[in-house]
Motif scaffolding. Structure first.
Motif, PDB file in Angstrom:
ATOM      1  N   UNK A  57       0.827  -1.203   0.000  1.00 45.49           N
ATOM      2  CA  UNK A  57       0.000   0.000   0.000  1.00 45.49           C
ATOM      3  C   UNK A  57       0.863   1.254   0.000  1.00 45.49           C
ATOM      4  N   UNK A  58       1.915   1.246   0.798  1.00 44.34           N
ATOM      5  CA  UNK A  58       2.813   2.399   0.835  1.00 44.34           C
ATOM      6  C   UNK A  58       3.541   2.580  -0.495  1.00 44.34           C
ATOM      7  N   UNK A  59       3.846   1.488  -1.151  1.00 44.31           N
ATOM      8  CA  UNK A  59       4.594   1.571  -2.407  1.00 44.31           C
ATOM      9  C   UNK A  59       3.731   2.067  -3.568  1.00 44.31           C
ATOM     10  N   UNK A  60       2.460   1.693  -3.594  1.00 37.06           N
ATOM     11  CA  UNK A  60       1.633   2.034  -4.754  1.00 37.06           C
ATOM     12  C   UNK A  60       0.696   3.208  -4.518  1.00 37.06           C
ATOM     13  N   UNK A  61       0.703   3.787  -3.334  1.00 39.07           N
ATOM     14  CA  UNK A  61      -0.292   4.829  -3.043  1.00 39.07           C
ATOM     15  C   UNK A  61      -0.086   6.095  -3.861  1.00 39.07           C
ATOM     16  N   UNK A  62       1.080   6.308  -4.394  1.00 36.43           N
ATOM     17  CA  UNK A  62       1.279   7.504  -5.217  1.00 36.43           C
ATOM     18  C   UNK A  62       0.787   7.296  -6.644  1.00 36.43           C
TER      19      UNK A  62
END
Length: 65
Positions: A34-39
């Motif tokens: 989630x942290x990796x793809x949230x942008x």
């Protein structure tokens, strides 16, 4: 002093990992993903999906015991 440190670390291990280390790894992977793809895309849906997949797995394992 060593026993206090060991007990402190044992508490945190039990708090985060609990009964099933597989679920703990699944949650860590879901949070990292989630942290990796949230942008790139909205990723709020990944954590509820992970819970929806892991919860029946843990219940099934508990019933099997």
């Amino acid at each position: 002093m060593t026993a206090k440190i060991r007990n402190f670390l044992a508490f945190w291990y039990d708090f985060f990992v609990g009964d099933d280390w597989r679920v703990a790894i699944g949650v860590v992977l879901a949070v990292a993903t989630t942290a990796a793809i949230h942008t790139a895309i909205p990723a709020w849906w990944l954590l509820p999906l992970t819970v929806a997949v892991l919860l029946p797995f843990t219940v099934w394992r508990a019933i099997r015991r």
